[in-house]
Design an enzyme around this catalytic site. Sequence first.
Site, PDB file in Angstrom:
ATOM      1  N   GLY A   1       0.835  -1.217   0.000  1.00 48.73           N
ATOM      2  CA  GLY A   1       0.000   0.000   0.000  1.00 48.73           C
ATOM      3  C   GLY A   1       0.858   1.251   0.000  1.00 48.73           C
ATOM      4  O   GLY A   1       0.510   2.261   0.617  1.00 48.73           O
ATOM      5  N   ASP A  35      -2.925   6.554   1.095  1.00 48.59           N
ATOM      6  CA  ASP A  35      -3.030   7.761   1.898  1.00 48.59           C
ATOM      7  C   ASP A  35      -2.298   7.694   3.236  1.00 48.59           C
ATOM      8  O   ASP A  35      -1.624   8.627   3.656  1.00 48.59           O
ATOM      9  CB  ASP A  35      -4.529   7.977   2.158  1.00 48.59           C
ATOM     10  CG  ASP A  35      -4.850   9.435   2.191  1.00 48.59           C
ATOM     11  OD1 ASP A  35      -4.342  10.167   1.324  1.00 48.59           O
ATOM     12  OD2 ASP A  35      -5.598   9.842   3.100  1.00 48.59           O
ATOM     13  N   ARG A  62       0.001  -1.544  -6.875  1.00 47.20           N
ATOM     14  CA  ARG A  62      -0.461  -2.165  -8.110  1.00 47.20           C
ATOM     15  C   ARG A  62       0.030  -1.429  -9.359  1.00 47.20           C
ATOM     16  O   ARG A  62       0.242  -2.012 -10.389  1.00 47.20           O
ATOM     17  CB  ARG A  62      -1.977  -2.215  -8.118  1.00 47.20           C
ATOM     18  CG  ARG A  62      -2.441  -3.657  -8.200  1.00 47.20           C
ATOM     19  CD  ARG A  62      -3.911  -3.787  -8.280  1.00 47.20           C
ATOM     20  NE  ARG A  62      -4.592  -2.730  -7.513  1.00 47.20           N
ATOM     21  CZ  ARG A  62      -5.893  -2.754  -7.274  1.00 47.20           C
ATOM     22  NH1 ARG A  62      -6.608  -3.748  -7.694  1.00 47.20           N
ATOM     23  NH2 ARG A  62      -6.473  -1.788  -6.604  1.00 47.20           N
ATOM     24  N   ASP A  71       0.493  -7.115  -7.156  1.00 51.52           N
ATOM     25  CA  ASP A  71      -0.950  -7.254  -7.042  1.00 51.52           C
ATOM     26  C   ASP A  71      -1.143  -8.298  -5.940  1.00 51.52           C
ATOM     27  O   ASP A  71      -0.624  -9.414  -6.053  1.00 51.52           O
ATOM     28  CB  ASP A  71      -1.510  -7.747  -8.391  1.00 51.52           C
ATOM     29  CG  ASP A  71      -3.024  -7.811  -8.358  1.00 51.52           C
ATOM     30  OD1 ASP A  71      -3.570  -8.247  -7.318  1.00 51.52           O
ATOM     31  OD2 ASP A  71      -3.649  -7.443  -9.361  1.00 51.52           O
ATOM     32  N   VAL A  72      -1.867  -7.939  -4.893  1.00 53.21           N
ATOM     33  CA  VAL A  72      -1.885  -8.806  -3.708  1.00 53.21           C
ATOM     34  C   VAL A  72      -2.336 -10.240  -3.992  1.00 53.21           C
ATOM     35  O   VAL A  72      -1.951 -11.169  -3.287  1.00 53.21           O
ATOM     36  CB  VAL A  72      -2.744  -8.222  -2.559  1.00 53.21           C
ATOM     37  CG1 VAL A  72      -2.167  -6.934  -2.034  1.00 53.21           C
ATOM     38  CG2 VAL A  72      -4.168  -8.030  -2.999  1.00 53.21           C
ATOM     39  N   LYS A 128      -5.816  -1.333  12.603  1.00 55.72           N
ATOM     40  CA  LYS A 128      -7.236  -1.621  12.780  1.00 55.72           C
ATOM     41  C   LYS A 128      -8.020  -1.274  11.522  1.00 55.72           C
ATOM     42  O   LYS A 128      -7.548  -0.438  10.766  1.00 55.72           O
ATOM     43  CB  LYS A 128      -7.767  -0.872  13.994  1.00 55.72           C
ATOM     44  CG  LYS A 128      -7.935   0.644  13.738  1.00 55.72           C
ATOM     45  CD  LYS A 128      -8.838   1.264  14.750  1.00 55.72           C
ATOM     46  CE  LYS A 128      -9.970   1.993  14.208  1.00 55.72           C
ATOM     47  NZ  LYS A 128     -10.015   3.108  13.390  1.00 55.72           N
ATOM     48  N   ASP A 176      -2.653   0.430  17.154  1.00 48.77           N
ATOM     49  CA  ASP A 176      -3.777   1.260  17.569  1.00 48.77           C
ATOM     50  C   ASP A 176      -3.115   2.597  17.824  1.00 48.77           C
ATOM     51  O   ASP A 176      -2.379   2.743  18.805  1.00 48.77           O
ATOM     52  CB  ASP A 176      -4.416   0.700  18.850  1.00 48.77           C
ATOM     53  CG  ASP A 176      -5.602   1.534  19.282  1.00 48.77           C
ATOM     54  OD1 ASP A 176      -5.448   2.755  19.386  1.00 48.77           O
ATOM     55  OD2 ASP A 176      -6.691   0.967  19.509  1.00 48.77           O
ATOM     56  N   HIS A 177      -3.316   3.553  16.938  1.00 48.11           N
ATOM     57  CA  HIS A 177      -2.454   4.740  17.025  1.00 48.11           C
ATOM     58  C   HIS A 177      -2.651   5.542  18.317  1.00 48.11           C
ATOM     59  O   HIS A 177      -1.800   6.315  18.700  1.00 48.11           O
ATOM     60  CB  HIS A 177      -2.573   5.618  15.764  1.00 48.11           C
ATOM     61  CG  HIS A 177      -3.769   6.515  15.729  1.00 48.11           C
ATOM     62  ND1 HIS A 177      -5.002   6.089  15.355  1.00 48.11           N
ATOM     63  CD2 HIS A 177      -3.918   7.827  16.019  1.00 48.11           C
ATOM     64  CE1 HIS A 177      -5.861   7.100  15.417  1.00 48.11           C
ATOM     65  NE2 HIS A 177      -5.223   8.165  15.819  1.00 48.11           N
ATOM     66  N   HIS A 183      -9.716   2.272  20.249  1.00 48.53           N
ATOM     67  CA  HIS A 183      -9.038   3.395  20.914  1.00 48.53           C
ATOM     68  C   HIS A 183      -9.546   3.638  22.341  1.00 48.53           C
ATOM     69  O   HIS A 183      -8.769   3.810  23.274  1.00 48.53           O
ATOM     70  CB  HIS A 183      -9.236   4.691  20.127  1.00 48.53           C
ATOM     71  CG  HIS A 183      -8.789   4.626  18.702  1.00 48.53           C
ATOM     72  ND1 HIS A 183      -7.699   3.901  18.294  1.00 48.53           N
ATOM     73  CD2 HIS A 183      -9.283   5.208  17.575  1.00 48.53           C
ATOM     74  CE1 HIS A 183      -7.549   4.042  16.980  1.00 48.53           C
ATOM     75  NE2 HIS A 183      -8.491   4.822  16.528  1.00 48.53           N
TER      76      HIS A 183
HETATM   77  C1  BG6 Z   1      -9.232   6.708  13.454  1.00 48.23           C
HETATM   78  C2  BG6 Z   1     -10.668   6.654  13.054  1.00 48.23           C
HETATM   79  O1  BG6 Z   1      -8.811   5.467  13.947  1.00 48.23           O
HETATM   80  O2  BG6 Z   1      -9.046   7.694  14.458  1.00 48.23           O
HETATM   81  C3  BG6 Z   1     -11.147   8.009  12.567  1.00 48.23           C
HETATM   82  O3  BG6 Z   1     -10.849   5.703  12.022  1.00 48.23           O
HETATM   83  C4  BG6 Z   1     -10.846   9.071  13.611  1.00 48.23           C
HETATM   84  O4  BG6 Z   1     -12.534   8.003  12.286  1.00 48.23           O
HETATM   85  C5  BG6 Z   1      -9.403   9.007  14.059  1.00 48.23           C
HETATM   86  O5  BG6 Z   1     -11.135  10.339  13.025  1.00 48.23           O
HETATM   87  C6  BG6 Z   1      -9.164   9.944  15.235  1.00 48.23           C
HETATM   88  O6  BG6 Z   1      -7.802   9.983  15.514  1.00 48.23           O
HETATM   89  P1  BG6 Z   1      -7.148  11.232  16.232  1.00 48.23           P
HETATM   90  O7  BG6 Z   1      -5.721  10.855  16.418  1.00 48.23           O
HETATM   91  O8  BG6 Z   1      -7.355  12.404  15.319  1.00 48.23           O
HETATM   92  O9  BG6 Z   1      -7.909  11.423  17.519  1.00 48.23           O
END
Ligand code: BG6
Length: 487
Positions: free
Chosen positions: A10, A14, A44, A87-88, A150, A179-180, A242
């Site tokens: 990927g 984005d 791809r 191509d996956v 996720k 999980d950011h 989250h």
């Molecule tokens: C993402 C969600 O995991 O987290 C989005 O898919 C959300 O919908 C985003 O806007 C929020 O992240 P942050 O870091 O801006 O609070």
Amino acid sequence: MEATTFVLFGATGDLAKRKIYPALFNLFIDQKLPQFFSVIGLGRRELSNKAFQSNVEQSLHMFSRREATDPIIVEQFLSAFRYSVLDVGHKEDYQTLLQLIEQQEQELQVAPNRMFYLSVGPEFFETITANIHESGLGSTDGWRRLVIEKPFGHDLQSARELNKNLSKAFTEDEIFRIDHYLGKPMVQKLEVLQKSNPVLKALWDNRYIANVQITANEIVGVEERAGYYDHVGAVRDMFQNHMLQLLMMLTIHLPNNSTVDNVRYKKKLVMDSLEALRKEDVGSHVIRGQYAAGTIQGEPVVGYTSEPNIAATSRNDTFIAAKLQIDDYFWRGVPFYIRTGKRMKDKSTRIVIEFKEPLKQSGANDDNALPNLLVFEISPNEGIVLQLNSRDPLHKGEFKPLNIDFHESQGNVPEAYENLICDALQGDSTFFAHWDEVELSWQWVQPILEAYEENTVPLHLYEAGTYGPLESDELLKQDGYHWWFDE
Ligand code: BG6
């Protein structure tokens, strides 16, 4: 740090542009990348190495925390990037990739450590990992790691299915589930703040804490993600992952010398102790909301069902508030109120800890006293605020709140993805979502998913630019509390 080939599926997407390349660049500047580090971007489309490098460079100019102005540094950084078409679903493409990686490893004479980063839709996870396995890409004398983002499944059953399939190619220790929120610097500090400060540690339980409020408000609406969001809603998009991760990070009690295994184990304990929600109780413990038209920061915005590509009849949730209880020695009796929503009044992620009021409990006259609050501001600003009671020098005998307020200066703080990619490169999975907790989180939300599906709980409309449906205030009011900082 050990030599690594960073294999990015990927690479023209984005997420890679906005987050991954800028994060790698900042790690490069901070000298936190391995000395032998190469990136193989996969996509791809046909793309020359040169064109790929130029795309990466553009993303640095647009999204990097630090400016990419020094051409020598930028050039050095970009020289690690190669591109290969994949191509996956095409097995032959994986063979080409294997040859490319092996050739590089031999040329540079570096250990064959391979990190496979899947920056692609979850529908491709299983195909890609199966092909990595079958092609021999995963058979290496060095280490191999899988990084995925996720959503990890759509419900309990599909999450289990996905995990079963991933486990055919990678062991749990090799899977790094991003999980950011776990990469946000304030979230990473919670554990240290709690365990290394006696003033906090001593108060960290139900003897002193009255309730905890975890909020993630967003200003944005569904944006251009209708196809994804209308199938997941706030409960799957934010709450299951989250928000429950924030709950775990706040409530685990760790030993002083904690290890990854301790963290994993303690998080599981918290999830095991979370009082299960019965389907018939969803209506009284969970508020489902959807934004209607309104005004945010002076701008009129349309309601959810008038957004492009959303059906006028959609009953998808864009807001959720829930009351949870942890039935263990430390937290029994402390309600945890968690909410998250789109098109809210402001952008703010924070945790508010409200302490019990001893004066009130003893019946003393304390009309002006407020409860002590400890606030962890997670984003967009990072800070800690402590609200205490003091005496008002102008009005003798009256209480006056006093705020101790610390905020981190902006710009110096690494972004979540920098922290997480750096940890994954080092093999440290402390701040990643482990399977046990992912499974238990799905298990906890499953009755909510079913109640929504069966439409047995109301969908409350709320005006965009507010703090969600009034019913969410009621959730706290019935226990004698209110959401703090809804102003
Ligand atoms: C993402 C969600 O995991 O987290 C989005 O898919 C959300 O919908 C985003 O806007 C929020 O992240 P942050 O870091 O801006 O609070």
